[in-house]
Scaffold this active site. Sequence first.
Site, mmCIF file in Angstrom:
data_model
loop_
_atom_site.group_PDB
_atom_site.id
_atom_site.type_symbol
_atom_site.label_atom_id
_atom_site.label_comp_id
_atom_site.label_asym_id
_atom_site.label_seq_id
_atom_site.Cartn_x
_atom_site.Cartn_y
_atom_site.Cartn_z
ATOM 1 N N ARG B 45 9.286 47.789 6.089
ATOM 2 C CA ARG B 45 7.958 47.874 6.470
ATOM 3 C C ARG B 45 7.135 46.732 7.084
ATOM 4 O O ARG B 45 8.061 45.404 7.171
ATOM 5 C CB ARG B 45 7.108 48.332 5.196
ATOM 6 C CG ARG B 45 7.980 47.932 4.012
ATOM 7 C CD ARG B 45 7.842 46.722 3.710
ATOM 8 N NE ARG B 45 6.625 45.940 3.739
ATOM 9 C CZ ARG B 45 6.366 44.593 3.988
ATOM 10 N NH1 ARG B 45 7.532 43.819 4.130
ATOM 11 N NH2 ARG B 45 5.264 43.992 4.199
ATOM 12 N N GLY B 46 6.003 46.498 7.349
ATOM 13 C CA GLY B 46 5.245 45.516 8.033
ATOM 14 C C GLY B 46 5.216 45.588 9.510
ATOM 15 O O GLY B 46 6.285 46.323 9.872
ATOM 16 N N ALA B 47 4.089 45.601 10.029
ATOM 17 C CA ALA B 47 3.721 46.238 11.371
ATOM 18 C C ALA B 47 4.632 45.647 12.272
ATOM 19 O O ALA B 47 5.580 46.298 13.070
ATOM 20 C CB ALA B 47 2.316 45.614 11.637
ATOM 21 N N ARG B 88 4.751 56.306 11.335
ATOM 22 C CA ARG B 88 3.674 55.945 10.682
ATOM 23 C C ARG B 88 2.464 55.610 11.508
ATOM 24 O O ARG B 88 2.722 55.075 12.743
ATOM 25 C CB ARG B 88 3.971 54.533 9.933
ATOM 26 C CG ARG B 88 5.276 54.752 8.759
ATOM 27 C CD ARG B 88 5.447 53.620 7.712
ATOM 28 N NE ARG B 88 4.218 53.440 7.090
ATOM 29 C CZ ARG B 88 3.971 52.364 6.284
ATOM 30 N NH1 ARG B 88 4.783 51.450 6.045
ATOM 31 N NH2 ARG B 88 3.022 52.293 5.499
ATOM 32 N N GLN B 193 4.665 44.950 -2.704
ATOM 33 C CA GLN B 193 4.962 44.152 -1.858
ATOM 34 C C GLN B 193 5.146 42.845 -2.078
ATOM 35 O O GLN B 193 5.850 41.968 -1.695
ATOM 36 C CB GLN B 193 4.550 44.452 -0.551
ATOM 37 C CG GLN B 193 4.822 45.816 0.112
ATOM 38 C CD GLN B 193 3.836 46.674 -0.030
ATOM 39 O OE1 GLN B 193 3.049 46.813 -1.189
ATOM 40 N NE2 GLN B 193 3.805 47.794 0.602
ATOM 41 N N ASP B 234 -2.116 45.360 10.347
ATOM 42 C CA ASP B 234 -1.461 46.324 11.115
ATOM 43 C C ASP B 234 -2.187 46.874 12.439
ATOM 44 O O ASP B 234 -1.608 47.228 13.194
ATOM 45 C CB ASP B 234 -1.341 47.406 9.889
ATOM 46 C CG ASP B 234 -0.487 47.206 8.838
ATOM 47 O OD1 ASP B 234 -0.953 46.387 7.928
ATOM 48 O OD2 ASP B 234 0.749 47.520 9.126
ATOM 49 N N ASN B 244 -5.357 46.575 7.340
ATOM 50 C CA ASN B 244 -4.368 45.532 6.739
ATOM 51 C C ASN B 244 -4.075 46.697 5.403
ATOM 52 O O ASN B 244 -4.869 47.428 5.040
ATOM 53 C CB ASN B 244 -4.569 44.372 6.569
ATOM 54 C CG ASN B 244 -3.190 43.648 6.191
ATOM 55 O OD1 ASN B 244 -2.231 43.805 6.390
ATOM 56 N ND2 ASN B 244 -3.289 42.919 4.913
ATOM 57 N N LYS B 245 -2.988 46.413 4.533
ATOM 58 C CA LYS B 245 -2.574 46.930 3.331
ATOM 59 C C LYS B 245 -3.853 46.977 2.574
ATOM 60 O O LYS B 245 -4.657 46.089 2.644
ATOM 61 C CB LYS B 245 -1.603 45.884 2.609
ATOM 62 C CG LYS B 245 -1.245 46.443 1.576
ATOM 63 C CD LYS B 245 -0.624 47.596 1.277
ATOM 64 C CE LYS B 245 0.521 48.065 2.387
ATOM 65 N NZ LYS B 245 0.824 49.402 2.665
#
Lengths: 343, 343
Positions: B45-47, B88, B193, B234, B244-245
Amino acid sequence: MYHSIKWLGNAVSMLDQRLLPSKEIYHEYKHFNDVAEAIETMVIRGAPAIGIAAAMGIALAAKTSNAKNISELKEELHAAAGRFATTRPTAVNLFWAIDRMKKTIAASNTFDELREQLEKEAIAIHQEDIDANKAMGNHGARYLADGDTVMTHCNAGALATGGYGTALGVIRAAVEHGKKIKVFACETRPYLQGARLTAWELMKDGIEVTLITDNMAGHFMKSGMIQKIIVGADRIAANGDTANKIGTYSHAVLAKAHSIPFYVAAPVSTLDPNTPDGSAIPIEERSVDEVAYLQGVQIAPEGIFIRNPAFDVTPVKYISAIITEKGVIENPAQYGIKGFLGK
Amino acid sequence: MYHSIKWLGNAVSMLDQRLLPSKEIYHEYKHFNDVAEAIETMVIRGAPAIGIAAAMGIALAAKTSNAKNISELKEELHAAAGRFATTRPTAVNLFWAIDRMKKTIAASNTFDELREQLEKEAIAIHQEDIDANKAMGNHGARYLADGDTVMTHCNAGALATGGYGTALGVIRAAVEHGKKIKVFACETRPYLQGARLTAWELMKDGIEVTLITDNMAGHFMKSGMIQKIIVGADRIAANGDTANKIGTYSHAVLAKAHSIPFYVAAPVSTLDPNTPDGSAIPIEERSVDEVAYLQGVQIAPEGIFIRNPAFDVTPVKYISAIITEKGVIENPAQYGIKGFLGK
C-alpha cells in the site's frame, strides 16, 4: 435486561464490560477489595458507575467485617474508603461517592446502624443516579431535533452509570419523545468503549447506530452528516473545563471548526467546584499494553515507546451547554459552574 | 535490509505488510493478476508503492504472455493495465504509472522490444521514486528544526514507496543532516499502518518514535509536545486540496487550531492538475470488516452499520507547504499546484 451494577444484599453483581460485545458475563463480588480491583481493571467503568461501585464496595466492607468493636470497624471502613480512592484518579464522582459514604460512617454509632445506613446510602446513590439520568435526558432532549444524526464518543450510557446513561440518556429521552435520531459512535481507542459498549447498548434499544473509527469524525463532520455531538464527562472544573475520555478534545475542536453544537451531559456529582480549571484535573495514564495489544493480539512492535493518557481536557470555550439533572448550563464559557451550583 | 517491492526479472517480490510487525514475509508474484490482488488486499500500500507495483505488474504481463502476435500481446497488455486501474481508486500515482506503461506499449513494435522496454520502464519508475524521495527529503529537511518532535499519520515511509519514503523521507533527511528529531506516530485505524509500519520502520532506523492512538493527537498538540506535522498524500488536486489516509483532515484542523505547521510530502506524480479540487477526488470505501475485526478478533457487535472511507480530503487552507522532489510549494492555498507545474 442487562445491568452495569446491582446490589445483592451481601454481594455486588457487575457485568464484565471487558468481554462485551461477544460475551455477556456477570461477576458477583463478596469482598470490597474485589470491587476495587474490578474498578481498576475496568470490569466496570464510566464516572457515575464507578462512584456507585465504590459506595457498594464500602457497604460490603461493613457487611463482611470481623471487627471486634465499633472503632475497629470504623477504622476498617476508612481503610476501605482509602482503597477505593486509589483505584482511578480522574473521575470526581468516585470521590464524591466516597465522601457520602464517609459522612454516613461518621453519623452511625453501632454495628447494625453502620451496616444498615451504609447499605441504604449505597442503594440511594445508585437510585439517585438513575433518576438523575432520566431528568438529564428530559432536560437535554430539546437540544436534539427530529432527524438529527448525533455523534458520541466512548460510552456514556446505561453501562457507564447506574442505568439509562448521561449522553446516551439524552439520546434515549429524545427518542422516547418521538424524535427520529441516528447515532454515529466513535470506536474510542484504545479501549473501544464506543465499538464494544455504545454500539451494543444502542442496538439493544433499536436506535440506529453507525460505528466509525475516531479519526473519521472530522471527515463526517465536513460532509455534513453530523448535526450534534454529545458526550459524558469524568470531571467538570469550576470554570467549565471538562475532562472526558481521550479524543473528546479533538472532537470538540473539530465541532467548533464545523459550527456543530457540542454538548456535555453529566450529573451534578461530576461538577467539581474545588478544581479551578482543566489544568488542575489529574489525568490517568494507563498501561501501554492497552494500545500495543488488542484482545491479546500484538499490533505494535515490541519495545516501542507508547503514551496512553486515558482522558483529555476540553476547554469550556468549546462546550455549547452542560446538561445536568438539575437543569442546563447554557453559557458555561461565560459563567462556569459556580453560579449554577449557587456557590 | 527490507524492501517494499523488488523486480526479480521474471517475478515481483513484495514484503507482506499485512503481517508486520510480527512477521517479515516476502511473496514472489509471477503473474500480473496476483500483483493486482496484492494491491487490492493491501499486501502493498502507499500511493507511490502501488504505482510501482502496477508498472512491474504490466512488465510481468509482457514477460508471461503467450500471445501469438503483436496485436494480441498489446491487447493483453491493455487488459492488464485496465485490471490495475480497478485495484484502488484514490491514489493518482497508480494511474500515472499505468499511463507511463501505456505510452511504452504504444511506442514498442516487437515482442522483444515490448518486454525489454516495459521492464526498463518499470525499473525506471521504481528508481526514479527512490531518487525523488531523497530529493524531497533534502528539500523538506530545512522545515524540521533540531529538537523537533514531528507527528505523522499512517505510513509514508520506505514501505509506502520504492524506498526511503516521502514524509518519513523528510524526517530521515533531517536526521541525516544531524538534527535530533523525535517522531509521534498515530496508529492510524482501522488498518494500523502507523502502529505496524511507521513504528517498525523508524525503530529499525534508530529514530525515536512514540506510538499514540489517533484520538490523542489533539491532546498532545495542546500540551505543546508536537512542533511539526508531516504526512504523505494519495492525490493532490489542482487547487492544492489533498487526499490522504483517513484522519489526516482531523489532524490538519487540529494543527491549525494549535498554530502547528502542517506539511505534505509527495512526489510530483501525486499532483493531479486534471482534478480541480478535493470534491472531485474519488474516496475509496473499504470493507467494514477492517473496522469490525482486528487480526481476526471481533471488536464490534454483529450486524452493526459501519462506515469505512479509506481517505479524507484536507482543504489546501490547512496545508503550510507541499514538499516535492522538484522543490517546495510554499503557499499552496494562494497558488495551487498549476504554477509550480508550469501549467
